[in-house]
Write a protein that holds these residues in place. Structure first.
Motif, mmCIF file in Angstrom:
data_model
loop_
_atom_site.group_PDB
_atom_site.id
_atom_site.type_symbol
_atom_site.label_atom_id
_atom_site.label_comp_id
_atom_site.label_asym_id
_atom_site.label_seq_id
_atom_site.Cartn_x
_atom_site.Cartn_y
_atom_site.Cartn_z
ATOM 1 N N ALA A 185 0.467 -1.158 0.171
ATOM 2 C CA ALA A 185 0.026 0.272 -0.252
ATOM 3 C C ALA A 185 0.635 1.508 0.095
ATOM 4 O O ALA A 185 0.896 2.374 -0.683
ATOM 5 N N ARG A 189 -3.268 1.204 -3.086
ATOM 6 C CA ARG A 189 -3.704 1.685 -2.028
ATOM 7 C C ARG A 189 -4.706 1.916 -2.260
ATOM 8 O O ARG A 189 -5.745 2.463 -1.506
ATOM 9 N N ILE A 240 -4.806 1.190 8.131
ATOM 10 C CA ILE A 240 -6.046 2.003 6.480
ATOM 11 C C ILE A 240 -5.978 3.558 7.131
ATOM 12 O O ILE A 240 -6.231 4.537 6.053
ATOM 13 N N THR A 284 -5.383 7.495 6.519
ATOM 14 C CA THR A 284 -5.808 8.331 5.601
ATOM 15 C C THR A 284 -6.399 9.407 6.642
ATOM 16 O O THR A 284 -7.313 10.367 5.943
#
Length: 59
Positions: free
Chosen positions: A18, A25, A53, A57
């Protein structure tokens, strides 16, 4: 190798991929279920990946 070691190895592999592949990703962020179903890892490992993740983010 026990399942926890295997999970840890796959978690690392997914997160490294990723980090280095924008398309992977973006798919992982958009639809983690589609990506994660391709990997033979425990539900706990999938939860760890999803949380990682999300953490990465959030602005």
């Amino acid at each position: 190798m026990d399942h926890r070691e295997k999970d840890a190895e796959i978690i690392s592999e997914i997160l490294l991929k990723a980090a280095s592949e924008p398309d992977f990703r973006n798919t992982l962020i958009r639809d983690p279920g589609v990506v994660l179903e391709k990997y033979d890892v425990s539900a706990e490992a999938k939860m760890i990946i999803r949380k990682s993740i999300r953490d990465l983010t959030q602005q």
